[in-house]
Enzyme design. Structure first.
Site, PDB file in Angstrom:
ATOM      1  CB  VAL A  19      -3.079  -1.502 -58.509  1.00  0.00           C
ATOM      2  CG1 VAL A  19      -1.561  -1.358 -58.558  1.00  0.00           C
ATOM      3  CG2 VAL A  19      -3.595  -2.170 -59.758  1.00  0.00           C
ATOM      4  CB  ILE A  20       0.167  -5.261 -56.077  1.00  0.00           C
ATOM      5  CG1 ILE A  20       1.048  -4.615 -57.162  1.00  0.00           C
ATOM      6  CG2 ILE A  20       0.642  -6.671 -55.740  1.00  0.00           C
ATOM      7  CD1 ILE A  20       2.540  -4.615 -56.883  1.00  0.00           C
ATOM      8  CG  ASN A  34       2.265   3.308 -56.426  1.00  0.00           C
ATOM      9  OD1 ASN A  34       2.794   4.376 -56.706  1.00  0.00           O
ATOM     10  ND2 ASN A  34       0.973   3.101 -56.560  1.00  0.00           N
ATOM     11  CE1 TYR A  54      -2.221  10.002 -47.964  1.00  0.00           C
ATOM     12  CE2 TYR A  54      -1.107  10.350 -50.062  1.00  0.00           C
ATOM     13  CZ  TYR A  54      -1.176   9.723 -48.832  1.00  0.00           C
ATOM     14  OH  TYR A  54      -0.210   8.839 -48.465  1.00  0.00           O
ATOM     15  NE  ARG A  67      -8.009   4.804 -59.054  1.00  0.00           N
ATOM     16  CZ  ARG A  67      -7.168   4.228 -58.191  1.00  0.00           C
ATOM     17  NH1 ARG A  67      -6.241   4.949 -57.595  1.00  0.00           N
ATOM     18  NH2 ARG A  67      -7.257   2.949 -57.938  1.00  0.00           N
ATOM     19  N   GLY A  72      -8.647  11.835 -62.388  1.00  0.00           N
ATOM     20  CA  GLY A  72      -7.498  12.440 -61.709  1.00  0.00           C
ATOM     21  C   GLY A  72      -6.307  11.507 -61.571  1.00  0.00           C
TER      22      GLY A  72
END
Ligand code: UD2
Length: 323
Positions: A186-187, A173, A144, A268, A270
């Site tokens: 995440v939010i 983000n 990505y 997580r 990476g």
């Protein structure tokens, strides 16, 4: 109020998606807006009346050709945004995230249209230090990131080689209403967990940080990019403020008002430790500065904001931007 972009013919790829649909909402009352989307993750319900829909896949150059015919400006927002999916399917995601970007740039040359590209903080990989200036060089750990980095470089080179007006916006983000689906950030995950009375799952120690930018600010950055005379460059779209994931979990628990536990799971693989935008280039060169702080931004999610609230947030700031 004079809207910064008016009476233009505009294509928004991924216009039914999270960022794209908020951008379309802002542009549509003042412009002739076309949306190219295959509705794989976007939704028709998000599109305002009066918008022309070209249903098609970004991997189909003819769809891009149809969408871009006669336009003045292209907002290229369509992409597969999941880093995980890019690791699982590098070729397929490359065709969408990079191949289509090249096709959009080629079509823009034919139409002599400006291109504003949705780039990403992913181009910086795991940065050596924060805040990250646009001059930082990255070695993205995921397909990505490689796809976004290469598309970003192509867009800037198309300016230098062919005189095309291009602007890359490197999104940090993003959060806000309509962010949904399996890869939603995440939010929205924390909000869903807290609302359902389930534990909030912090991956790792929670000391990792992110720069959370509200989608209303991202729309405003796109409006500036649509008119700036400073083309051929990339700009960070963030707030310049870092928030740790642990403190985010605590804040969301407080706002939702449910005393759910905060649990820590494995980190997580990476994961990037710190990410935060250096914002001075965007401020001085295109006049963009974020205006929605995390407190206010989270309110738009807790008290589910209508489109009107987001419009008002964008509108207030557009007036201020205009001075
Ligand atoms: C963001 C972008 C991604 C890419 C990348 C570039 C989003 C949604 N994704 O990925 O497209 O541009 O930046 O670096 O904006 N976390 C938890 N619990 C959860 C979910 C997440 O602790 O249930 C943590 C996660 O481990 C990470 C942080 O929250 O440390 C942010 O995760 P994310 O998936 O929202 O976004 P990120 O920064 O991985």
């Amino acid at each position: 109020m004079k809207f910064p972009i008016a009476d233009q013919s505009i294509l928004v790829t991924g216009g039914a998606g999270f960022v794209g649909s908020h951008l379309v909402d802002a542009l549509a009352p003042h412009n002739d807006v076309r949306v190219l989307d295959n509705f794989s993750s976007g939704s028709r319900e998000h599109l305002p009346a009066g918008v022309t829909v070209v249903e098609g896949d970004l991997r189909d150059p003819l769809a891009i050709q149809r969408g871009a015919r006669g336009v003045d400006l292209i907002y290229h927002q369509g992409a597969v945004v999941s880093v995980t999916e890019s690791v699982a399917a590098p070729r397929r995601t490359n065709a969408i995230n990079l191949g289509a970007t090249l096709d959009v740039l080629e079509q823009a040359r034919i139409e002599d249209a400006r291109v504003v590209l949705a780039s990403s903080a992913a181009v910086y990989g795991d940065p050596e230090s924060v805040p990250i200036p646009e001059s930082a060089t990255g070695d993205p750990p995921s397909p990505y990131g490689i796809q976004k980095l290469t598309g970003d470089a192509y867009a800037r080179r198309y300016h230098d080689l062919y005189g095309l007006d291009t602007v890359c916006l490197r999104y940090f983000n993003i959060y806000g209403p309509r962010q949904q689906g399996p890869y939603s950030g995440v939010i929205s995950t924390f909000l869903e967990q807290a609302r359902a009375g389930e534990p909030i799952t912090v991956e790792g120690d929670g000391e990792q940080t992110r720069d959370f930018v509200h989608v209303a600010d991202v729309v405003r950055a796109n409006l500036r990019a649509g008119v700036t005379e400073t083309t051929g460059s990339a700009f960070n779209v963030g707030t310049g403020r870092e928030t740790s994931i642990r403190s985010l979990a605590e804040r969301i628990r407080r706002i939702v008002g449910r005393n759910v536990p905060i649990v820590h799971t494995d980190p997580r693989p990476g994961d990037i430790r710190h990410s935060c935008a250096e914002t001075s280039r965007a401020r001085t060169e295109i006049g963009f500065e974020s205006a929605v702080d995390l407190e206010r931004g989270l309110e738009t999610l807790v008290e589910p904001a209508t489109g009107d609230v987001i419009d008002a947030m964008i509108g207030e700031q557009v007036v201020e931007d205009e001075g």
